[in-house]
Design an enzyme around this catalytic site. Structure first.
Site, short mmCIF file in Angstrom:
data_model
loop_
_atom_site.label_atom_id
_atom_site.label_comp_id
_atom_site.label_asym_id
_atom_site.label_seq_id
_atom_site.Cartn_x
_atom_site.Cartn_y
_atom_site.Cartn_z
N HIS A 239 11.50 -0.76 43.39
CA HIS A 239 10.70 -1.04 42.18
C HIS A 239 9.70 -2.16 42.50
O HIS A 239 10.06 -3.14 43.15
CB HIS A 239 11.64 -1.47 41.05
N CYS A 277 5.90 2.32 39.45
CA CYS A 277 5.91 1.77 38.09
C CYS A 277 4.50 1.34 37.70
O CYS A 277 3.99 0.33 38.20
CB CYS A 277 6.88 0.59 38.00
N HIS A 304 8.24 5.05 36.62
CA HIS A 304 8.30 4.36 35.33
C HIS A 304 6.88 4.42 34.78
O HIS A 304 5.96 3.88 35.42
CB HIS A 304 8.63 2.88 35.53
N ASP A 354 8.61 4.13 30.15
CA ASP A 354 9.17 2.80 30.37
C ASP A 354 8.82 1.94 29.16
O ASP A 354 7.76 2.10 28.55
CB ASP A 354 8.55 2.22 31.65
N HIS A 355 9.69 1.05 28.84
CA HIS A 355 9.51 0.13 27.70
C HIS A 355 8.87 0.87 26.52
O HIS A 355 8.38 1.98 26.65
CB HIS A 355 8.66 -1.09 28.08
N TYR A 371 13.47 -1.71 25.26
CA TYR A 371 14.08 -0.38 25.26
C TYR A 371 14.47 0.14 23.88
O TYR A 371 15.52 0.76 23.72
CB TYR A 371 15.29 -0.36 26.21
#
Ligand code: DNO
Length: 395
Positions: A239, A277, A304, A354-355, A371
């Site tokens: 990541h 990501c 992500h 993601d998020h 999340y």
């Protein structure tokens, strides 16, 4: 591409039925209860797998496809291949999940802190809240709360004056909150929650470790673990640093295209892969996201997808709705879809939204920062829409 969803386990506020209703099919999870550095057992991995994959009658089946993350203990980052026992324990965890048929493992190599923000609920113009990294607040923390020796040299006089003013204007509760957010490790973090004195000690332990040393330690780690991964058909996905630049005077080495190129050159094993990501890489204006996806396509096994907006000072940023912000998600997805088409069905890229913004009912609920269900569900729906329009409906 396979639609993933990060699930924090049976005690999380978001349930497996929520995952089904969001339309995801592939679960991203980890044994978050395990202390960092302790080897996971196959039994514990199987228990988690059976929670995810035992499908109640009439429900959509889910598959645990990605482990995010098996944390890498601090000692490995500081000592590289010399941290033999820690690396062996990591390999044992890899073997435990591989025995369950889980073939993608995500990890990061950020020293002391994992992902870092200064605000969890920055109010956006719609009333939804987003996470934010504010350069001045960060500097206020580093210079006046943590009081990191030498930190002042890394800031301009103007920065120092501004952040001092910010610090002076912060009520006690705000100082406690920013301390908690930064030192106590955000959800899913792969570093330990720390107090200010413990935080200082951890930082001091990195004396003498520059980017070249840290990179060498990651290479030694990969040289030790990739044979075990290859033997089991497991892909390791690194990541990116979040944010992608050094923090607290510590080096970071997974921030740019050149960083990843150096790692793939040093350890060409096909098990050496990338968690692509957009939100992390996108914080740097010099990271060309579609180009990075194109160049490292065959190394990407997990993605992500989210957007960030860089703010005027060039250092602060906040998390935007998934199709807003600085990244062209359509261009990114075109690259990922092109790679996906070259692969077999079993091997397609797992992506997750993601998020997500905290919005609607989630504003009244206790949520896991970054999340919440609804913001992520919105993101996934938007990403799915792009994939349909590209003629590549996700599974
Ligand atoms: C935050 C996450 C990170 C990530 C780790 C991977 O939302 O993206 O905590 O899981 O850095 O090891």
């Amino acid at each position: 591409m396979r639609q993933g969803w990060r699930w924090f386990g049976p005690d999380a506020p978001v349930t497996l039925d929520d995952v089904r209703q969001a339309g995801a099919t592939n679960v991203v999870s980890a044994l978050h209860q395990m202390p960092i550095g302790e080897a996971w057992t196959e039994k514990a991995a199987r228990e988690r797998q059976s929670l995810i994959e035992t499908t109640p009658a009439g429900r959509t089946p889910l598959k645990w496809s990605v482990v995010e993350s098996i944390p890498i203990p601090d000692l490995v980052k500081r000592k590289g291949g010399k941290a033999k026992a820690e690396i062996e324990a990591w390999i044992a965890s890899l073997e435990a999940v591989a025995a369950c048929g889980i073939k993608i493992i995500c990890y990061n190599f950020m020293p002391v802190v994992d992902w870092t923000r200064t605000e969890l609920d920055f109010v956006t113009p719609t009333g939804a809240t987003a996470m934010r990294f504010d350069h001045e607040r960060f500097a206020a923390f580093e210079l006046f709360v943590l009081k990191r020796p030498g930190a002042e040299k890394e800031y301009s006089q103007e920065d120092r004056e501004r952040s001092e003013a910010v610090f002076r204007s912060m009520p006690e509760e705000e100082i406690a909150e920013i301390t908690r957010i930064i030192t106590s490790a955000l959800p899913g973090s792969t570093t330990e929650p720390l107090t200010i004195p413990a935080f200082r000690e951890r930082l001091a332990a990195y004396q003498g470790i520059d980017a070249a040393r840290l990179r060498q330690h990651l290479i030694e780690f990969l040289e030790a673990v990739t044979p075990a991964a290859e033997a089991r058909g497991v892909k390791l996905t690194l990541h990116p640093d979040d944010p992608p630049r050094p923090l607290f005077g510590l080096p970071r080495i997974a921030s740019t295209e050149a960083d990843y190129a150096a790692l793939f050159d040093a350890v060409p094993s096909e098990a050496n892969g990338m968690c692509y990501c957009t939100g992390s890489l996108g914080v740097r204006a010099d990271n060309d996201l579609p180009k990075i996806a194109r160049r490292f396509a065959s190394r990407i096994h997990f993605a992500h997808l989210r957007a960030t907006t860089r703010e005027g000072d060039g250092r602060s940023f906040h998390e935007s709705a998934h199709l807003e912000g600085d990244v062209s998600m359509v261009d990114v997805l075109k690259e990922l879809v092109a790679e996906d088409r070259r692969r077999g069905l079993e091997d397609t890229i797992v992506f997750r939204s993601d998020h997500g913004h905290r919005m609607l009912d989630d504003l009244q609920k206790t949520v896991t920062p970054g999340y919440p269900a609804i913001g992520r569900l919105r993101g996934l729906a938007e990403l799915r829409g792009i994939l349909h329009a590209l003629g590549a409906p996700p599974t």
